[in-house]
Scaffold this motif. Sequence first.
Motif, PDB file in Angstrom:
ATOM      1  N   GLY A 296     -11.361  -8.163  11.267  1.00  4.94           N
ATOM      2  CA  GLY A 296     -11.269  -7.566   9.945  1.00  4.94           C
ATOM      3  C   GLY A 296     -10.875  -8.493   8.816  1.00  4.94           C
ATOM      4  O   GLY A 296     -10.557  -8.044   7.718  1.00  4.94           O
ATOM      5  N   GLY A 297     -10.857  -9.800   9.053  1.00  4.21           N
ATOM      6  CA  GLY A 297     -10.567 -10.756   7.979  1.00  4.21           C
ATOM      7  C   GLY A 297      -9.230 -10.485   7.319  1.00  4.21           C
ATOM      8  O   GLY A 297      -8.233 -10.194   7.984  1.00  4.21           O
ATOM      9  N   MET A 298      -9.221 -10.547   5.984  1.00  2.00           N
ATOM     10  CA  MET A 298      -7.966 -10.397   5.250  1.00  2.00           C
ATOM     11  C   MET A 298      -7.336  -9.021   5.473  1.00  2.00           C
ATOM     12  O   MET A 298      -6.129  -8.894   5.651  1.00  2.00           O
ATOM     13  N   LEU A 299      -8.180  -7.997   5.478  1.00  2.00           N
ATOM     14  CA  LEU A 299      -7.642  -6.644   5.659  1.00  2.00           C
ATOM     15  C   LEU A 299      -6.992  -6.498   7.033  1.00  2.00           C
ATOM     16  O   LEU A 299      -5.912  -5.915   7.167  1.00  2.00           O
ATOM     17  N   GLY A 300      -7.644  -7.067   8.042  1.00  2.00           N
ATOM     18  CA  GLY A 300      -7.071  -7.034   9.384  1.00  2.00           C
ATOM     19  C   GLY A 300      -5.721  -7.743   9.420  1.00  2.00           C
ATOM     20  O   GLY A 300      -4.768  -7.278  10.051  1.00  2.00           O
ATOM     21  N   ALA A 301      -5.632  -8.873   8.696  1.00  2.00           N
ATOM     22  CA  ALA A 301      -4.384  -9.640   8.674  1.00  2.00           C
ATOM     23  C   ALA A 301      -3.268  -8.874   7.976  1.00  2.00           C
ATOM     24  O   ALA A 301      -2.091  -9.094   8.236  1.00  2.00           O
ATOM     25  N   PHE A 302      -3.629  -7.992   7.054  1.00  2.00           N
ATOM     26  CA  PHE A 302      -2.618  -7.211   6.328  1.00  2.00           C
ATOM     27  C   PHE A 302      -2.055  -6.057   7.169  1.00  2.00           C
ATOM     28  O   PHE A 302      -0.993  -5.524   6.856  1.00  2.00           O
ATOM     29  N   ALA A 303      -2.787  -5.664   8.217  1.00  2.00           N
ATOM     30  CA  ALA A 303      -2.409  -4.435   8.931  1.00  2.00           C
ATOM     31  C   ALA A 303      -1.025  -4.548   9.577  1.00  2.00           C
ATOM     32  O   ALA A 303      -0.176  -3.677   9.381  1.00  2.00           O
ATOM     33  N   TYR A 304      -0.795  -5.623  10.347  1.00  2.00           N
ATOM     34  CA  TYR A 304       0.500  -5.714  11.043  1.00  2.00           C
ATOM     35  C   TYR A 304       1.681  -5.753  10.057  1.00  2.00           C
ATOM     36  O   TYR A 304       2.606  -4.929  10.160  1.00  2.00           O
ATOM     37  N   PRO A 305       1.698  -6.695   9.073  1.00  2.00           N
ATOM     38  CA  PRO A 305       2.878  -6.709   8.185  1.00  2.00           C
ATOM     39  C   PRO A 305       3.026  -5.428   7.361  1.00  2.00           C
ATOM     40  O   PRO A 305       4.147  -5.034   7.044  1.00  2.00           O
ATOM     41  N   THR A 306       1.898  -4.777   7.056  1.00  2.00           N
ATOM     42  CA  THR A 306       2.002  -3.519   6.308  1.00  2.00           C
ATOM     43  C   THR A 306       2.682  -2.458   7.175  1.00  2.00           C
ATOM     44  O   THR A 306       3.573  -1.733   6.716  1.00  2.00           O
ATOM     45  N   GLY A 307       2.281  -2.381   8.444  1.00  2.00           N
ATOM     46  CA  GLY A 307       2.905  -1.415   9.352  1.00  2.00           C
ATOM     47  C   GLY A 307       4.382  -1.723   9.567  1.00  2.00           C
ATOM     48  O   GLY A 307       5.225  -0.819   9.572  1.00  2.00           O
ATOM     49  N   HIS A 308       4.687  -3.004   9.690  1.00  2.00           N
ATOM     50  CA  HIS A 308       6.077  -3.420   9.890  1.00  2.00           C
ATOM     51  C   HIS A 308       6.928  -3.022   8.676  1.00  2.00           C
ATOM     52  O   HIS A 308       8.046  -2.520   8.805  1.00  2.00           O
ATOM     53  N   MET A 309       6.347  -3.228   7.489  1.00  2.00           N
ATOM     54  CA  MET A 309       7.055  -2.860   6.254  1.00  2.00           C
ATOM     55  C   MET A 309       7.271  -1.346   6.182  1.00  2.00           C
ATOM     56  O   MET A 309       8.357  -0.869   5.811  1.00  2.00           O
ATOM     57  N   LYS A 310       6.234  -0.576   6.538  1.00  2.00           N
ATOM     58  CA  LYS A 310       6.383   0.887   6.526  1.00  2.00           C
ATOM     59  C   LYS A 310       7.467   1.322   7.511  1.00  2.00           C
ATOM     60  O   LYS A 310       8.233   2.253   7.236  1.00  2.00           O
ATOM     61  N   GLY A 311       7.506   0.657   8.664  1.00  2.00           N
ATOM     62  CA  GLY A 311       8.527   0.984   9.662  1.00  2.00           C
ATOM     63  C   GLY A 311       9.931   0.738   9.128  1.00  2.00           C
ATOM     64  O   GLY A 311      10.844   1.537   9.337  1.00  2.00           O
TER      65      GLY A 311
END
Length: 325
Positions: A296-311
């Motif tokens: 998923g390129g840039m969007l894929g790279a954003f998924a983990y830190p975004t989820g971590h931040m939401k957590g």
Amino acid sequence: MSMQTTVPVMSRMKDEDLAFIREMGVEHVELNIKEDEIDVGHLNEVRERFAQYGLTPVLLSCNALQKNKIIDLGLEGKDEEIRKFNEFVKVAAEAGYHTVSVAWQPNGIHRSGRAVRPQTRGGVSAYFDAADGSIEEIKNDRVYTVDEIWKNFEYFLEGVGPTMQECGVRMALHPNDPPVEYVCGVGSLIYRSDDYRRAFALDKWDCVGVKLCIGCWLEGGEQFGNVIKDIEEFVAADKVVSVHFRNVSGTVPYFEETLDEDGYANMYEIMKTLVRSGYKGPISVDHAFKGYESFGGMLGAFAYPTGHMKGMERAAEIELGLRDR
Ligand SMILES: [Mn+2]
């Protein structure tokens, strides 16, 4: 969630990209447009398309106007660029936006490069090392002093303040990155939290908002300001219109952009401060490691830190008694 977790998008994102963002539980996006997209009809179409995926754009950015060399350096033609900015503000307001991005960085963000570094777990990430001398290189026709830069900002503010006030639109003003006095021969407008206070004092139209880039605060460390106290003060004063949530390995003269759990700052304490202060606006991870095309390129790279931040936000809300689970 009490804050608006956002992911940066462009209007031409594929349907599956929008679906992927929705599946992260994200409901807000920051829309980045080109100058030829400054059109109410077009922006309304984009809004409708995003709505099909449950996504609401809450922040509008146009790079050509956000980091505008002519305005920032006060060059010939600045009045025409300020006129364009005011037009952008009017269109933004009509298309339902209350915030547009501004970053006084005529040469953009300065980094030494993007590479695998000791603290990036094998990820390709942006880093800054003052020892390479790249920040000393003069990138424009001459040096522009901090005083000149402030005069240019004041001129801009006088030029756009009335329109912004009338339209009910505020600027999300990003700090200079890295937050040092001079970057490639250009004085920095915002490299300490006191610079924001100086900007507020000039702002008769209440149009200056803070894009609170935790990354920049941390890159500067105490020289920039106390991140905890500054969050409390700026949120209480209703100045924070957007938050960039990211960690770094250390302060200037050397830092790597790291995962939130790896950098030197305690990001959970910072998140708790945001929650406790009552901040409810947009928050995004800002930068991530270089993604993999097959993931998923840039969007894929954003998924983990975004989820971590939401957590972290969720955990902070539970700890502070704002939610049960
Ligand atoms: Mn940022």
